[in-house]
Design a protein around this motif. Sequence first.
Motif, PDB file in Angstrom:
ATOM      1  N   VAL A 189      -7.009  -1.225   1.858  1.00  0.00           N
ATOM      2  CA  VAL A 189      -6.976  -2.484   2.601  1.00  0.00           C
ATOM      3  C   VAL A 189      -7.225  -2.160   4.075  1.00  0.00           C
ATOM      4  O   VAL A 189      -6.578  -1.292   4.652  1.00  0.00           O
ATOM      5  CB  VAL A 189      -5.656  -3.267   2.371  1.00  0.00           C
ATOM      6  N   ARG A 195      -3.867   2.088   3.090  1.00  0.00           N
ATOM      7  CA  ARG A 195      -3.974   1.034   4.096  1.00  0.00           C
ATOM      8  C   ARG A 195      -4.440   1.665   5.396  1.00  0.00           C
ATOM      9  O   ARG A 195      -3.923   2.706   5.818  1.00  0.00           O
ATOM     10  CB  ARG A 195      -2.601   0.396   4.316  1.00  0.00           C
ATOM     11  N   ALA A 245       0.857  -1.185   0.000  1.00  0.00           N
ATOM     12  CA  ALA A 245       0.000   0.000   0.000  1.00  0.00           C
ATOM     13  C   ALA A 245       0.890   1.232   0.000  1.00  0.00           C
ATOM     14  O   ALA A 245       1.978   1.223   0.576  1.00  0.00           O
ATOM     15  CB  ALA A 245      -0.906   0.000   1.224  1.00  0.00           C
ATOM     16  N   CYS A 303      -2.636  -1.835  -3.034  1.00  0.00           N
ATOM     17  CA  CYS A 303      -3.776  -0.996  -2.667  1.00  0.00           C
ATOM     18  C   CYS A 303      -3.295   0.446  -2.535  1.00  0.00           C
ATOM     19  O   CYS A 303      -2.183   0.692  -2.056  1.00  0.00           O
ATOM     20  CB  CYS A 303      -4.375  -1.453  -1.340  1.00  0.00           C
TER      21      CYS A 303
END
Length: 242
Positions: free
Chosen positions: A204, A232, A75, A229
Amino acid sequence: MPDQVDYWSACLMPWPCVLCGQRAGLERVCVGCRADLPWITHACPRCSGPLPPGAAPGLCAACDLALAGLAQVRAALVYEYPVDVLVAAAKFQARRECARALGELLVAGLSRQSFCALPADIIVPVPLHPARLGKRGYNQAVEIARPVAAALRLPLVTRLCRRSRNTEAQSALPGRARHKNLAAAFSVRGSLARSRVLIVDDVVTTGHTLSSLAGSLRRAGAAQVTAWCAARVVPDQARLKV
Ligand SMILES: [Zn+2]
Ligand SMILES: [Zn+2]
């Protein structure tokens, strides 16, 4: 980096920054706003949990995400202001350009991290259920994945996977309920013939969504599943140590 179509349209008419409205040029977040973003730089190479400053590189003390089936989750940004505003605009205000901006930030952020990405053959954005896709008009994960696919020169595969259950909004559920809610939420058409799959998503949180999709991809033959992603969620405890 923008893809080819984006590049030429940005040359003709530079993007306004999606955060401050100033002219941003070839990317959708200006240099000044980028400098102020909560980048994840020193992080666990398995789950992207931020490591305390000065800590030796390596796995974090609490790889607390439910990462079953995933070899790595990366992330770029901590999910806090103004990243949360961008994500909400991409998901709930039909601002597709905010999703593209998140994709560009994802590529830029991961290139600053010291640990390496595991290799991949194809990119699969987390699918939306057709009912939600119909309502929103686009899947924000697909828009986030476009700059990633352009940067990595990998095929973006959007028809392989389907969200077969219209699961309740994950953010409204506690961790254990999220896991139950996502059981068999995804179906995969055909065989993945030992491909290495890179999943792309917006945020996430616990990792249950990614893990559920990874399980479906592995059952369809994927040799390895990783995920990138844009942001996070960092638990408060970890945030205090950063
Ligand atoms: Zn700006
Ligand atoms: Zn970790």
